[in-house]
Design a protein around this motif. Structure first.
Motif, PDB file in Angstrom:
ATOM      1  N   GLN A 315       0.828  -1.209   0.000  1.00 25.21           N
ATOM      2  CA  GLN A 315       0.000   0.000   0.000  1.00 25.21           C
ATOM      3  C   GLN A 315       0.862   1.259   0.000  1.00 25.21           C
ATOM      4  N   ASN A 316       1.939   1.238   0.779  1.00 18.53           N
ATOM      5  CA  ASN A 316       2.840   2.387   0.832  1.00 18.53           C
ATOM      6  C   ASN A 316       3.523   2.633  -0.513  1.00 18.53           C
ATOM      7  N   LEU A 317       3.929   1.558  -1.182  1.00 22.75           N
ATOM      8  CA  LEU A 317       4.554   1.707  -2.496  1.00 22.75           C
ATOM      9  C   LEU A 317       3.561   2.300  -3.491  1.00 22.75           C
ATOM     10  N   LEU A 318       2.298   1.874  -3.394  1.00 21.11           N
ATOM     11  CA  LEU A 318       1.259   2.428  -4.267  1.00 21.11           C
ATOM     12  C   LEU A 318       1.050   3.912  -3.992  1.00 21.11           C
ATOM     13  N   ASN A 319       1.012   4.249  -2.697  1.00 22.41           N
ATOM     14  CA  ASN A 319       0.755   5.644  -2.310  1.00 22.41           C
ATOM     15  C   ASN A 319       1.920   6.574  -2.632  1.00 22.41           C
ATOM     16  N   GLN A 320       3.107   5.998  -2.821  1.00 24.63           N
ATOM     17  CA  GLN A 320       4.290   6.834  -3.028  1.00 24.63           C
ATOM     18  C   GLN A 320       4.267   7.540  -4.379  1.00 24.63           C
ATOM     19  N   GLY A 321       3.453   7.042  -5.293  1.00 20.54           N
ATOM     20  CA  GLY A 321       3.362   7.688  -6.601  1.00 20.54           C
ATOM     21  C   GLY A 321       3.834   6.782  -7.715  1.00 20.54           C
ATOM     22  N   PHE A 322       3.967   7.353  -8.905  1.00 20.39           N
ATOM     23  CA  PHE A 322       4.323   6.557 -10.090  1.00 20.39           C
ATOM     24  C   PHE A 322       5.833   6.517 -10.284  1.00 20.39           C
ATOM     25  N   PHE A 323       6.336   5.327 -10.545  1.00 17.86           N
ATOM     26  CA  PHE A 323       7.736   5.118 -10.906  1.00 17.86           C
ATOM     27  C   PHE A 323       7.744   4.176 -12.111  1.00 17.86           C
ATOM     28  N   PRO A 324       8.467   4.512 -13.169  1.00 12.28           N
ATOM     29  CA  PRO A 324       8.458   3.664 -14.368  1.00 12.28           C
ATOM     30  C   PRO A 324       8.822   2.211 -14.064  1.00 12.28           C
ATOM     31  N   THR A 325       9.845   2.032 -13.226  1.00 10.54           N
ATOM     32  CA  THR A 325      10.282   0.675 -12.883  1.00 10.54           C
ATOM     33  C   THR A 325      10.611   0.602 -11.398  1.00 10.54           C
ATOM     34  N   THR A 326      10.098  -0.438 -10.740  1.00 14.03           N
ATOM     35  CA  THR A 326      10.449  -0.682  -9.346  1.00 14.03           C
ATOM     36  C   THR A 326      11.270  -1.956  -9.247  1.00 14.03           C
ATOM     37  N   HIS A 327      12.483  -1.816  -8.728  1.00 16.59           N
ATOM     38  CA  HIS A 327      13.374  -2.952  -8.498  1.00 16.59           C
ATOM     39  C   HIS A 327      13.258  -3.381  -7.033  1.00 16.59           C
ATOM     40  N   ALA A 328      13.268  -4.674  -6.790  1.00 18.26           N
ATOM     41  CA  ALA A 328      13.264  -5.191  -5.421  1.00 18.26           C
ATOM     42  C   ALA A 328      14.594  -5.853  -5.126  1.00 18.26           C
ATOM     43  N   VAL A 329      15.177  -5.511  -3.972  1.00 15.11           N
ATOM     44  CA  VAL A 329      16.301  -6.272  -3.412  1.00 15.11           C
ATOM     45  C   VAL A 329      15.701  -7.054  -2.260  1.00 15.11           C
ATOM     46  N   PHE A 330      15.674  -8.377  -2.392  1.00 13.79           N
ATOM     47  CA  PHE A 330      14.836  -9.179  -1.490  1.00 13.79           C
ATOM     48  C   PHE A 330      15.529 -10.460  -1.058  1.00 13.79           C
ATOM     49  N   ALA A 331      15.350 -10.790   0.216  1.00  9.14           N
ATOM     50  CA  ALA A 331      15.742 -12.082   0.764  1.00  9.14           C
ATOM     51  C   ALA A 331      14.834 -12.355   1.944  1.00  9.14           C
ATOM     52  N   ALA A 332      14.742 -13.608   2.336  1.00  5.05           N
ATOM     53  CA  ALA A 332      13.830 -13.961   3.423  1.00  5.05           C
ATOM     54  C   ALA A 332      14.323 -15.201   4.146  1.00  5.05           C
ATOM     55  N   LEU A 333      13.839 -15.378   5.364  1.00  2.00           N
ATOM     56  CA  LEU A 333      14.135 -16.584   6.126  1.00  2.00           C
ATOM     57  C   LEU A 333      13.176 -17.695   5.704  1.00  2.00           C
ATOM     58  N   ALA A 334      13.668 -18.918   5.732  1.00  2.00           N
ATOM     59  CA  ALA A 334      12.917 -20.051   5.196  1.00  2.00           C
ATOM     60  C   ALA A 334      11.642 -20.338   5.979  1.00  2.00           C
ATOM     61  N   ASP A 335      11.598 -19.951   7.267  1.00  2.00           N
ATOM     62  CA  ASP A 335      10.412 -20.262   8.063  1.00  2.00           C
ATOM     63  C   ASP A 335       9.331 -19.194   7.963  1.00  2.00           C
ATOM     64  N   LYS A 336       9.499 -18.240   7.059  1.00  2.00           N
ATOM     65  CA  LYS A 336       8.482 -17.208   6.828  1.00  2.00           C
ATOM     66  C   LYS A 336       7.568 -17.626   5.674  1.00  2.00           C
ATOM     67  N   ASP A 337       6.418 -16.990   5.585  1.00  2.00           N
ATOM     68  CA  ASP A 337       5.484 -17.241   4.486  1.00  2.00           C
ATOM     69  C   ASP A 337       5.936 -16.423   3.281  1.00  2.00           C
ATOM     70  N   ILE A 338       6.965 -16.920   2.622  1.00  2.00           N
ATOM     71  CA  ILE A 338       7.570 -16.172   1.515  1.00  2.00           C
ATOM     72  C   ILE A 338       6.585 -16.034   0.359  1.00  2.00           C
ATOM     73  N   ALA A 339       5.852 -17.097   0.062  1.00  2.00           N
ATOM     74  CA  ALA A 339       4.875 -17.040  -1.025  1.00  2.00           C
ATOM     75  C   ALA A 339       3.810 -15.986  -0.737  1.00  2.00           C
ATOM     76  N   GLY A 340       3.408 -15.875   0.537  1.00  2.00           N
ATOM     77  CA  GLY A 340       2.423 -14.865   0.912  1.00  2.00           C
ATOM     78  C   GLY A 340       2.950 -13.461   0.714  1.00  2.00           C
ATOM     79  N   VAL A 341       4.207 -13.237   1.075  1.00  2.00           N
ATOM     80  CA  VAL A 341       4.829 -11.920   0.901  1.00  2.00           C
ATOM     81  C   VAL A 341       4.916 -11.576  -0.586  1.00  2.00           C
ATOM     82  N   ILE A 342       5.369 -12.535  -1.389  1.00  2.00           N
ATOM     83  CA  ILE A 342       5.505 -12.300  -2.834  1.00  2.00           C
ATOM     84  C   ILE A 342       4.143 -12.007  -3.463  1.00  2.00           C
TER      85      ILE A 342
END
Length: 422
Positions: A315-342
């Motif tokens: 929601q915050n990324l949406l509210n921040q406004g328009f950006f032509p391209t958004t890059h994600a630098v991402f990593a997660a712990l295996a015991d998290k709901d990674i699929a849910g986050v994605i």
């Protein structure tokens, strides 16, 4: 023979190997050492729990108390760059020497009692607050609530910011079970708060059973967004004309409302005026909570690591406004709901730069890449061995009007801060 050392690094290495498991739920061992140390705070203690929002709430509480001229002790976890961040007095991280002195006091008192890293640190933090003579202490729950080490101390006020699915192996796999664990910080007859708009019935039932003075957002306190300012309402009336918190995100108004309700509950012992509340809201700082770094391309740092936090980030990324391209630098712990986050963020990300974090419990970058592909996302996916490599690659291709969002586990944000990207 008890351990001793002069450096904080040596002590932290000792703490890491002291107990057979990093997490060992229960209060009996901690309580025994607490009693030997005679850690009985004479100042008000606030315990803050919840799935997300704990850090922001603790930061705003501490900023308000500091603005009012009180000496405030704040205990939070985890840290981003330095252990000292966990123990702050008047918003200033404790020195190595002060932390070592308190760790030494715990070591001398534990008499062979096995303590986890977090338990040891919690006792040391309270020892330091008592030694420093703070006027009020704000303690953040590490995990859960009922069996968390901070709950060995008696809170004058306890608050649950939010309840969602996380740490299922320890807390349960549904909101009711998790809500009951978090409600374990409530006390009979004492003010208890919940800022979740849909509190689990188990939390409500437990508060009623022990006769805690439960106050709920939307019923007993709340806020009205008035575009350029906001209004708080609670049992003691209203506070109009409040500035928006310096911490970004629409959800921070709910956190700020909780903060004011807590301040009001302790007003008889540590009164804080409206002017000090306003100053605290404006001056509060907290790294890694939708932190937008100045300059171009836009760089966003966020410790969102579960679906509840990911929804807020989306929601915050949406509210921040328009950006032509958004890059994600991402990593997660295996015991998290990674699929849910994605799943919650895939519509906001155009290019994923996934990291193979070299930390225990980390999911491999290949596993994460497969989950992104399985989500139906059409975004490009690249894999890197470190956060530094991922950010360098994202920065090399991002235009000045683009955005780089670094998020996931705390390690991602910590590594980004260490890079000093601006």
């Amino acid at each position: 023979m008890s351990f001793d050392a002069d450096t904080l690094d040596a002590w932290l290495a000792h703490l890491e190997q002291l107990h057979p498991s990093a997490i060992d739920m229960g209060l009996e061992r901690v309580a025994r050492v607490r009693d030997r140390m005679q850690l009985q705070p004479a100042f008000p203690v606030i315990i803050v729990g919840g799935t997300n929002g704990k850090g922001s709430t603790c930061a705003m509480l501490s900023a308000a108390y500091r603005a009012a001229g009180y000496k405030v002790g704040t205990y939070t976890s985890p840290h981003l760059l330095h252990y000292n961040e966990r123990v702050a007095i008047n918003l200033v991280p404790a020195s190595d020497a002060a932390i070592v002195a308190s760790l030494r006091a715990v070591e001398q008192a534990r008499a062979g009692e096995s303590l986890t890293y977090f338990e040891f640190g919690t006792l040391a933090a309270m020892h330091q607050f008592i030694q420093a003579g703070v006027d009020v202490a704000v303690l953040e729950v590490g995990l859960g609530g009922r069996l968390d080490a901070v709950n060995v101390f008696e809170p004058d006020v306890a608050a649950v910011v939010s309840v969602d699915i996380d740490h299922q192996a320890f807390l349960g796999d549904n909101r009711e079970a998790i809500g009951r664990e978090k409600a374990g910080i409530f006390r009979p007859g004492k003010p208890a708060f919940c800022a979740d708009s849909q509190p689990p019935q188990a939390l409500l039932d437990h508060a009623a059973q022990i006769k805690a003075d439960l106050q709920l957002i939307g019923r007993d306190f709340g806020y009205t967004n008035e575009t350029t300012q906001w209004r708080w309402r609670g049992r003691q009336g209203q506070k109009p004309g409040l500035p928006f918190p310096a911490l970004r995100g629409a959800y921070q108004l709910a956190n700020a409302s909780l903060v004011i309700a807590i301040l009001d509950a302790l007003h008889d012992r540590v009164p804080v005026g409206v002017g000090d509340i306003k100053r605290g809201l404006v001056e509060v700082e907290l790294a890694g909570r939708y932190q937008v770094l100045p300059g171009r391309p836009s760089i966003v740092l966020d410790v969102a690591h579960n679906p509840h936090a990911a929804a807020a980030l989306a929601q915050n990324l949406l509210n921040q406004g328009f950006f032509p391209t958004t890059h994600a630098v991402f990593a997660a712990l295996a015991d998290k709901d990674i699929a849910g986050v994605i799943g919650l963020l895939k519509e906001r990300i155009d290019v994923w730069h996934v990291v193979d974090l070299d930390v225990p419990r980390a999911a491999s970058a290949q596993q994460i890449a497969e989950l992104i592909a399985a989500s139906g996302s059409s975004a490009r996916i690249h894999i890197y061995p470190t956060v530094a490599d991922a950010f360098k690659a994202a920065r090399s291709v991002a235009g000045e009007n683009d955005r780089i969002a670094a998020f996931g586990c705390f390690k991602v944000v910590a590594d980004m801060l260490a890079l000093k990207p601006r």
